[in-house]
Motif scaffolding. Structure first.
Motif, short mmCIF file in Angstrom:
data_model
loop_
_atom_site.label_atom_id
_atom_site.label_comp_id
_atom_site.label_asym_id
_atom_site.label_seq_id
_atom_site.Cartn_x
_atom_site.Cartn_y
_atom_site.Cartn_z
N GLN A 197 18.61 148.08 -5.73
CA GLN A 197 17.45 147.59 -5.49
C GLN A 197 16.10 147.58 -6.42
OE1 GLN A 197 15.50 147.63 -1.49
NE2 GLN A 197 17.90 146.88 -2.19
N PHE A 198 16.61 146.25 -7.07
CA PHE A 198 15.36 145.88 -8.21
C PHE A 198 14.55 145.05 -7.82
CE2 PHE A 198 19.31 146.77 -10.88
CZ PHE A 198 18.68 147.00 -12.05
N GLY A 199 12.96 144.71 -8.18
CA GLY A 199 12.36 144.09 -7.56
C GLY A 199 12.04 143.36 -8.38
N LYS A 200 11.87 141.78 -8.27
CA LYS A 200 11.65 140.23 -9.36
C LYS A 200 11.51 140.45 -10.38
CE LYS A 200 10.01 135.79 -8.89
NZ LYS A 200 9.45 134.83 -8.45
N GLY A 201 10.24 141.20 -11.04
CA GLY A 201 9.31 141.71 -11.89
C GLY A 201 10.49 141.75 -13.07
N THR A 202 11.67 143.32 -12.59
CA THR A 202 12.45 144.30 -13.66
C THR A 202 13.41 143.05 -13.59
OG1 THR A 202 11.29 146.60 -12.46
CG2 THR A 202 13.46 146.19 -13.30
N LEU A 203 14.06 142.53 -12.79
CA LEU A 203 14.87 141.06 -12.94
C LEU A 203 14.72 140.77 -14.45
CD1 LEU A 203 16.45 140.44 -9.61
CD2 LEU A 203 17.23 141.85 -11.01
N GLU A 204 13.75 139.76 -13.95
CA GLU A 204 12.82 138.40 -14.96
C GLU A 204 13.21 139.39 -16.49
OE1 GLU A 204 9.65 137.85 -13.44
OE2 GLU A 204 10.63 135.35 -12.07
N LEU A 205 12.95 141.17 -16.79
CA LEU A 205 12.77 141.55 -17.77
C LEU A 205 14.63 141.51 -18.62
CD1 LEU A 205 10.70 144.59 -17.27
CD2 LEU A 205 9.87 142.63 -19.02
N TYR A 214 16.62 135.25 -13.56
CA TYR A 214 15.02 134.38 -12.59
C TYR A 214 16.00 133.70 -11.14
CZ TYR A 214 13.98 135.02 -17.45
OH TYR A 214 13.78 136.08 -18.70
N LYS A 215 16.82 133.51 -11.24
CA LYS A 215 17.35 134.11 -9.48
C LYS A 215 17.99 134.94 -9.13
CE LYS A 215 19.40 129.01 -11.53
NZ LYS A 215 20.22 128.46 -12.37
N THR A 222 18.76 134.63 -5.26
CA THR A 222 19.73 134.37 -4.30
C THR A 222 20.72 134.81 -5.13
OG1 THR A 222 18.97 132.55 -3.22
CG2 THR A 222 20.97 132.07 -2.59
N GLU A 223 21.33 134.20 -6.56
CA GLU A 223 22.52 133.98 -7.00
C GLU A 223 23.02 135.51 -7.57
OE1 GLU A 223 24.19 133.04 -11.63
OE2 GLU A 223 22.40 131.98 -10.76
N PHE A 224 21.40 136.28 -7.92
CA PHE A 224 21.83 137.55 -7.97
C PHE A 224 21.82 138.57 -6.79
CE2 PHE A 224 19.86 142.05 -7.68
CZ PHE A 224 19.95 142.69 -8.83
N LEU A 225 21.92 137.91 -5.58
CA LEU A 225 22.62 138.68 -4.56
C LEU A 225 23.58 138.78 -4.39
CD1 LEU A 225 18.64 137.94 -2.07
CD2 LEU A 225 20.18 140.71 -2.61
N ASN A 226 24.11 137.23 -4.21
CA ASN A 226 25.42 136.67 -3.47
C ASN A 226 26.52 137.31 -5.15
OD1 ASN A 226 24.97 135.86 -1.88
ND2 ASN A 226 24.07 133.58 -3.10
#
Length: 219
Positions: free
Chosen positions: A96-104, A108-109, A111-115
């Motif tokens: 359950q990551f948020g977009k901001g944490t992932l960018e850190l 940055y994608k 859909t790619e992360f979820l797959n």
């Protein structure tokens, strides 16, 4: 739980997550598993369980208190271990990551992360590594202390940082529990420190600029 999550079989998910775990850090091996004030965006967990209902698989006995046991327990609490889930607030994947944490941590994608289960496992390690670097002095200062009736451990601190962000954890520790935090579902830092305390997270190395990188599988 009031969250709607896609039905899945827990055994394939567990098997898959264990497989991908060994490629998230180049130095990983089976033997190792045996055993600056920055406010980051927090990730959201599931609602607190009904205390009158017995909880199933809150920990995974087969993995014990290893790093694998730690991350699988956090993943089960966050999403039931589902790599594909996106909650009503937009938090994604098994952890359950948020977009901001992932960018850190260099992702940055969405859909790619979820797959990619591999990328999600790498993201969990990178985020824990970054949080450990930020909180390293607080871990040294407060580990073994008791705050609000809960013994502080390194794994409890890292789990709480996953929930609330390292800045909120610093405030909680340095105020001796007076400056508390709860997420959108009412889950608190105290709860995560208690729930995920006592795991061996020495495998996680503190790194200031940790990025999620999928390491090739060695054969």
């Amino acid at each position: 739980m009031r969250r709607k999550i896609v039905k899945f079989s827990i055994l394939p998910v567990l098997a898959g997550s264990m497989f991908f775990s060994f490629s998230t850090k180049e130095a990983a091996n089976l033997e190792m598993f045996s055993t600056s004030d920055l406010d980051l965006e927090y990730t959201v967990s599931l609602e607190e369980p009904d205390t009158e209902t017995p909880e199933v698989l809150t920990d995974l006995p087969i993995l014990g208190k290893s790093y694998l046991g730690f991350k699988e327990a956090v993943g089960f609490k966050e999403s039931g271990g589902n790599y594909k889930v996106v909650n009503q607030y937009g938090y994604m994947g098994k952890y359950q990551f948020g977009k901001g944490t992932l960018e850190l941590i260099g992702i940055y994608k969405p859909t790619e992360f979820l797959n990619s289960p591999e990328l999600q496992e790498a993201a969990f390690y990178a985020n824990a590594s970054r949080n450990k670097w930020i909180l390293i002095r607080d871990i040294a200062r407060f580990e073994g202390k008791v705050i609000n009736g809960v013994e502080v451990t390194e794994s409890g601190i890292l789990a709480a940082a996953h929930l609330a962000g390292p800045g909120s954890v610093k405030k909680y520790l340095r105020s001796w529990g007076a400056n508390a935090f709860s997420d959108a579902f009412g889950t608190s830092i105290k709860n995560y420190m208690k729930r995920f305390g006592g795991y061996d997270t020495s495998f996680v190395k503190p790194e200031r600029r940790a990025k999620a990188v999928i390491q090739p599988v060695r054969v």
